[in-house]
Write a protein that holds these residues in place. Structure first.
Motif, PDB file in Angstrom:
ATOM      1  N   UNK A   3     -18.913   0.465  -6.417  1.00  0.00           N
ATOM      2  CA  UNK A   3     -17.845   1.445  -5.648  1.00  0.00           C
ATOM      3  C   UNK A   3     -16.733   0.895  -5.921  1.00  0.00           C
ATOM      4  N   UNK A   4     -16.235  -0.244  -6.361  1.00  0.00           N
ATOM      5  CA  UNK A   4     -15.236  -1.034  -6.306  1.00  0.00           C
ATOM      6  C   UNK A   4     -14.124  -0.431  -7.454  1.00  0.00           C
ATOM      7  N   UNK A   5     -13.029   0.132  -7.183  1.00  0.00           N
ATOM      8  CA  UNK A   5     -12.154   0.503  -8.387  1.00  0.00           C
ATOM      9  C   UNK A   5     -11.458  -0.709  -9.008  1.00  0.00           C
ATOM     10  N   UNK A   6     -10.943  -0.360 -10.062  1.00  0.00           N
ATOM     11  CA  UNK A   6     -10.051  -1.388 -10.920  1.00  0.00           C
ATOM     12  C   UNK A   6      -8.747  -1.731 -10.085  1.00  0.00           C
ATOM     13  N   UNK A   7      -8.272  -2.786 -10.320  1.00  0.00           N
ATOM     14  CA  UNK A   7      -7.088  -3.407  -9.563  1.00  0.00           C
ATOM     15  C   UNK A   7      -5.863  -2.470  -9.926  1.00  0.00           C
ATOM     16  N   UNK A  22     -10.065  -5.425  -0.697  1.00  0.00           N
ATOM     17  CA  UNK A  22     -10.563  -5.514  -2.083  1.00  0.00           C
ATOM     18  C   UNK A  22      -9.741  -6.668  -2.730  1.00  0.00           C
ATOM     19  N   UNK A  23     -10.331  -7.472  -3.542  1.00  0.00           N
ATOM     20  CA  UNK A  23      -9.526  -8.465  -4.323  1.00  0.00           C
ATOM     21  C   UNK A  23      -9.887  -8.502  -5.698  1.00  0.00           C
ATOM     22  N   UNK A  32      -6.119  -2.740   0.656  1.00  0.00           N
ATOM     23  CA  UNK A  32      -6.975  -2.256   1.522  1.00  0.00           C
ATOM     24  C   UNK A  32      -8.053  -1.420   1.004  1.00  0.00           C
ATOM     25  N   UNK A  33      -9.272  -1.698   1.323  1.00  0.00           N
ATOM     26  CA  UNK A  33     -10.530  -1.108   0.689  1.00  0.00           C
ATOM     27  C   UNK A  33     -10.539   0.471   0.793  1.00  0.00           C
ATOM     28  N   UNK A  34     -10.288   0.863   1.969  1.00  0.00           N
ATOM     29  CA  UNK A  34     -10.480   2.325   2.292  1.00  0.00           C
ATOM     30  C   UNK A  34      -9.405   3.229   1.493  1.00  0.00           C
TER      31      UNK A  34
END
Length: 112
Positions: A3-7, A22-23, A32-34
């Motif tokens: 669920x985490x997108x690329x940087x 997100x890091x 920010x994640x949202x």
């Protein structure tokens, strides 16, 4: 993690969630994640990563067989005035010169 997108800064997929942010493990960028998840879902992108909008023109990057017709969609065919499919960033709708009512996957298209 699925669920985490690329940087958004460096574009590399080596990211992780740390609470509400997100890091990126490669460049150290934090966001920010949202906000990042809603932006990633809303964007329809071509094979090169360019954002597509309604009314754009796209070019087919390989020969495609079209169901329901004997006419193939040749490489280099221009699809003008595309429409984005609601709730599906992987597909667009459009018409070629010879075939009307096409629904195409964005992985076979580049912005033209």
């Amino acid at each position: 993690m699925p669920g985490i997108p690329a940087c958004p800064q460096c574009g590399l997929p080596n990211t992780y969630a740390d609470g509400d942010i997100h890091v990126c493990a490669d460049c150290g960028h934090e966001w920010p994640g949202a906000v990042a998840e809603t932006a990633a879902v809303a964007a329809t992108r071509d094979v090169n990563g360019n954002v597509l909008a309604a009314g754009d023109s796209v070019v087919v990057i390989k020969d495609l067989k079209v169901k329901g017709t004997s006419i193939p969609l040749k490489q280099g065919t221009v699809i003008r005035n595309i429409r984005l499919v609601e709730d599906d960033p992987e597909h667009i709708e459009g018409n070629s010169d010879r075939i009307k009512g096409l629904v195409l996957k964005t992985c076979f298209l580049r912005k033209g």
